[in-house]
Write a protein that holds these residues in place. Sequence first.
Motif, PDB file in Angstrom:
ATOM      1  N   VAL A  56      34.885  37.370  57.518  1.00  0.00           N
ATOM      2  CA  VAL A  56      34.336  38.185  58.523  1.00  0.00           C
ATOM      3  C   VAL A  56      32.886  38.500  57.925  1.00  0.00           C
ATOM      4  O   VAL A  56      32.665  38.773  56.934  1.00  0.00           O
ATOM      5  CB  VAL A  56      35.079  39.593  58.527  1.00  0.00           C
ATOM      6  N   ASP A  57      31.870  38.005  58.796  1.00  0.00           N
ATOM      7  CA  ASP A  57      30.410  38.086  58.365  1.00  0.00           C
ATOM      8  C   ASP A  57      30.185  37.362  57.228  1.00  0.00           C
ATOM      9  O   ASP A  57      29.392  37.660  56.213  1.00  0.00           O
ATOM     10  CB  ASP A  57      29.891  39.368  58.297  1.00  0.00           C
ATOM     11  N   GLY A  58      31.046  36.075  56.867  1.00  0.00           N
ATOM     12  CA  GLY A  58      30.788  35.280  55.832  1.00  0.00           C
ATOM     13  C   GLY A  58      31.481  35.934  54.625  1.00  0.00           C
ATOM     14  O   GLY A  58      31.111  35.323  53.480  1.00  0.00           O
ATOM     15  N   VAL A  59      32.259  36.952  54.769  1.00  0.00           N
ATOM     16  CA  VAL A  59      32.831  37.432  53.624  1.00  0.00           C
ATOM     17  C   VAL A  59      34.396  37.528  53.585  1.00  0.00           C
ATOM     18  O   VAL A  59      34.901  37.567  54.736  1.00  0.00           O
ATOM     19  CB  VAL A  59      32.305  39.092  53.475  1.00  0.00           C
ATOM     20  N   TYR A  60      35.206  37.151  52.456  1.00  0.00           N
ATOM     21  CA  TYR A  60      36.522  37.097  52.391  1.00  0.00           C
ATOM     22  C   TYR A  60      36.953  37.821  51.174  1.00  0.00           C
ATOM     23  O   TYR A  60      36.482  37.672  50.204  1.00  0.00           O
ATOM     24  CB  TYR A  60      37.002  35.848  52.799  1.00  0.00           C
ATOM     25  N   ASN A  61      38.167  38.046  51.142  1.00  0.00           N
ATOM     26  CA  ASN A  61      39.007  38.563  49.913  1.00  0.00           C
ATOM     27  C   ASN A  61      40.348  38.303  49.909  1.00  0.00           C
ATOM     28  O   ASN A  61      40.944  38.193  50.620  1.00  0.00           O
ATOM     29  CB  ASN A  61      38.622  40.178  49.860  1.00  0.00           C
ATOM     30  N   TYR A  62      40.846  37.728  48.442  1.00  0.00           N
ATOM     31  CA  TYR A  62      42.047  37.644  48.394  1.00  0.00           C
ATOM     32  C   TYR A  62      42.497  38.073  46.888  1.00  0.00           C
ATOM     33  O   TYR A  62      41.820  37.874  45.964  1.00  0.00           O
ATOM     34  CB  TYR A  62      42.460  35.938  48.343  1.00  0.00           C
ATOM     35  N   VAL A  63      43.830  38.491  46.785  1.00  0.00           N
ATOM     36  CA  VAL A  63      44.344  39.100  45.538  1.00  0.00           C
ATOM     37  C   VAL A  63      45.799  38.405  45.520  1.00  0.00           C
ATOM     38  O   VAL A  63      46.769  38.223  46.380  1.00  0.00           O
ATOM     39  CB  VAL A  63      44.642  40.622  45.728  1.00  0.00           C
ATOM     40  N   LEU A  64      45.886  37.432  44.308  1.00  0.00           N
ATOM     41  CA  LEU A  64      47.136  36.954  44.061  1.00  0.00           C
ATOM     42  C   LEU A  64      47.794  37.719  42.889  1.00  0.00           C
ATOM     43  O   LEU A  64      47.175  37.620  41.540  1.00  0.00           O
ATOM     44  CB  LEU A  64      46.845  35.476  43.481  1.00  0.00           C
ATOM     45  N   PRO A  65      49.009  38.198  42.705  1.00  0.00           N
ATOM     46  CA  PRO A  65      49.722  38.763  41.773  1.00  0.00           C
ATOM     47  C   PRO A  65      50.123  37.724  40.805  1.00  0.00           C
ATOM     48  O   PRO A  65      50.706  36.575  41.250  1.00  0.00           O
ATOM     49  CB  PRO A  65      50.895  39.434  42.277  1.00  0.00           C
ATOM     50  N   ILE A  66      50.080  37.806  39.535  1.00  0.00           N
ATOM     51  CA  ILE A  66      50.517  36.654  38.649  1.00  0.00           C
ATOM     52  C   ILE A  66      51.913  36.956  37.942  1.00  0.00           C
ATOM     53  O   ILE A  66      51.766  38.132  37.281  1.00  0.00           O
ATOM     54  CB  ILE A  66      49.372  36.521  37.492  1.00  0.00           C
ATOM     55  N   VAL A  67      52.761  36.290  38.350  1.00  0.00           N
ATOM     56  CA  VAL A  67      54.246  36.413  37.949  1.00  0.00           C
ATOM     57  C   VAL A  67      54.403  35.018  37.247  1.00  0.00           C
ATOM     58  O   VAL A  67      53.699  33.982  37.599  1.00  0.00           O
ATOM     59  CB  VAL A  67      55.283  36.864  39.086  1.00  0.00           C
ATOM     60  N   ASP A  68      55.560  34.939  36.714  1.00  0.00           N
ATOM     61  CA  ASP A  68      56.225  33.751  36.251  1.00  0.00           C
ATOM     62  C   ASP A  68      56.405  32.898  37.377  1.00  0.00           C
ATOM     63  O   ASP A  68      56.641  33.120  38.545  1.00  0.00           O
ATOM     64  CB  ASP A  68      57.690  33.939  35.621  1.00  0.00           C
ATOM     65  N   GLY A  69      55.689  31.639  37.108  1.00  0.00           N
ATOM     66  CA  GLY A  69      56.065  30.484  38.453  1.00  0.00           C
ATOM     67  C   GLY A  69      54.678  30.585  38.890  1.00  0.00           C
ATOM     68  O   GLY A  69      54.474  29.406  39.726  1.00  0.00           O
ATOM     69  N   PRO A  84      37.802  24.510  42.877  1.00  0.00           N
ATOM     70  CA  PRO A  84      38.933  24.966  42.329  1.00  0.00           C
ATOM     71  C   PRO A  84      38.761  26.264  41.602  1.00  0.00           C
ATOM     72  O   PRO A  84      37.334  26.740  41.409  1.00  0.00           O
ATOM     73  CB  PRO A  84      38.779  23.763  40.945  1.00  0.00           C
ATOM     74  N   VAL A  85      39.675  26.984  41.400  1.00  0.00           N
ATOM     75  CA  VAL A  85      39.670  28.580  40.908  1.00  0.00           C
ATOM     76  C   VAL A  85      40.749  28.737  40.000  1.00  0.00           C
ATOM     77  O   VAL A  85      41.973  28.281  40.412  1.00  0.00           O
ATOM     78  CB  VAL A  85      39.654  29.430  42.000  1.00  0.00           C
ATOM     79  N   PHE A  86      40.606  29.025  38.872  1.00  0.00           N
ATOM     80  CA  PHE A  86      41.414  29.030  37.968  1.00  0.00           C
ATOM     81  C   PHE A  86      42.038  30.710  37.905  1.00  0.00           C
ATOM     82  O   PHE A  86      41.474  31.495  37.894  1.00  0.00           O
ATOM     83  CB  PHE A  86      40.797  28.644  36.312  1.00  0.00           C
ATOM     84  N   VAL A  87      43.533  30.530  37.557  1.00  0.00           N
ATOM     85  CA  VAL A  87      44.121  31.750  37.996  1.00  0.00           C
ATOM     86  C   VAL A  87      44.046  32.458  36.465  1.00  0.00           C
ATOM     87  O   VAL A  87      44.858  31.921  35.422  1.00  0.00           O
ATOM     88  CB  VAL A  87      45.582  31.450  38.360  1.00  0.00           C
ATOM     89  N   GLU A  88      43.453  33.525  36.547  1.00  0.00           N
ATOM     90  CA  GLU A  88      43.507  34.522  35.119  1.00  0.00           C
ATOM     91  C   GLU A  88      43.458  35.823  35.738  1.00  0.00           C
ATOM     92  O   GLU A  88      43.024  36.064  37.073  1.00  0.00           O
ATOM     93  CB  GLU A  88      42.186  34.104  34.398  1.00  0.00           C
ATOM     94  N   ASN A  89      43.673  36.661  34.762  1.00  0.00           N
ATOM     95  CA  ASN A  89      44.168  38.325  35.267  1.00  0.00           C
ATOM     96  C   ASN A  89      42.474  38.716  35.365  1.00  0.00           C
ATOM     97  O   ASN A  89      41.621  38.678  34.350  1.00  0.00           O
ATOM     98  CB  ASN A  89      44.761  39.146  34.112  1.00  0.00           C
ATOM     99  N   GLY A  90      41.967  39.164  36.316  1.00  0.00           N
ATOM    100  CA  GLY A  90      40.601  39.645  36.411  1.00  0.00           C
ATOM    101  C   GLY A  90      40.123  39.352  38.018  1.00  0.00           C
ATOM    102  O   GLY A  90      40.686  38.930  38.989  1.00  0.00           O
TER     103      GLY A  90
END
Length: 347
Positions: A56-69, A84-90
Motif C-alpha cells: 500500500v503506497d509502496g509500503v508493506y509489513n510481514y511478521v514471521l514467528p520463529i519456531v522449530d522448523g 534474500p532475507v535471513f531469519v533472525e529475531n528482530g
Amino acid sequence: MNKISKILFPALAVACIFATSCAKQPSLTINGKTDADIESVIVLAGKDTLATIPVVDGVYNYVLPIVDGTANLLSLREGRSSMPVFVENGIVNLSREGRKYTIAGTPANDAYQAYADASAKINEEYAKAETADLKKAISDKADALDMETFEKNVDNYFGVYQLQSMQYGMEAEELEALVAKVSPKFAQTEAVQKLSKKVEILKKTAVGQPYMDIKLADRNGNDLALSSVVGGENKYVLLDFWASWCGPCMRELPYLLDSYAKFHSKGFEIFGVSLDDDKEDWTNAIDKNNMNWLHVSDLKYWNCAGAVLYGVNSIPANYLIDPEGKIIAKNLRGEQVAAKLAEIYNK
C-alpha cells in the motif's frame, strides 16, 4: 518448511492477541518499502510460498514467528526481482530503489548488506581494470573478501549462505575445514548437509581415486557405460561433463577437438556426459561441431545421474582416467588437456 510450522504460524499470530507472553516469542519483522509499481510481495522459503503481502503506497509489513522448523532464509519477490532475507529475531528494514535493495536490522542481514556493498565496489574496480595483472589482483581481493566475510559470520546463517557460493572449485580438504567452522546449530540444515555430502563426493573423485562407473543412454537410446571404454594398453579416457547451452563448455571445445585429433589414434578417448534437457539441442551441438567421440545423457539437466554421482555443480568439469581406472587429473582447461596427453604419450 514443514507442515507443523505452517499450522503453527497462524495459531501463534492469533494467540498474540490474547496473551502478553507472546511478546517473548522470537519473530522476524520485515518493514518493507519499494518504488516498484506492484500490488504485492511474495515471501518464499525455498519453493514454499509463506505469504503474499499487500503493498500500500509502496509500503508493506510481514511478521514471521520463529519456531522449530522455521526456515533460516527467506526470499522476498517483487515482480521479477527478489531479495534474500535471513531469519533472525528482530526487525529488519528492507527498501528497494530501482534495482538496488538495501537491508538492515539484524546481524546476518547487516553482514549481507556490508558484503554486497563491498562486492559492488570491487566489481566496479574490475570493470575499469585495463591489464590482466590488475584484473588478477582485483580477483584476489574479491576472494579475500569472500573468505573474510565467511570467517566473520560462522555463527549466523549468512556464513552458510556465503560458503555455498564459495564452494565451487574447492577440493575436499579445504571445503571440509570450512564446513567444520560453521556453528553446530546449523549442522542439520539442508544447506550444510549438502556441503558435507559434497565433501564426501570430492574425496571419492580426487586425483588418485578409482573412477566411478556411469551408464547412460547414447543418442540412439542405447545404454553405454564408462567402464566399456576404460582399461587397456595406452587407454586414457577423459570423462567430460558439458552442455550445449554452456558457453564456457563450448569455448573449451576447440582444445578438445585438437586433443582428440592428435591423440585418439594413440588410445585417447572422450566420454561426454551432457547436462542438456533437450535431445535436439544436444545432438545438434554434437553434429555441428564434429564432436566425434562418445556421448551419453539422460536429459535431466543438473539432475543428470552422472553429474550427481560425481558431485558436478558447475561445468565444464572433467576427469582424466588412466588404463588402471584411476583418476590422474581433473578439470583440465584449454591447452592443459593436450599438454597432459603429450606428457603421457610422447615419453
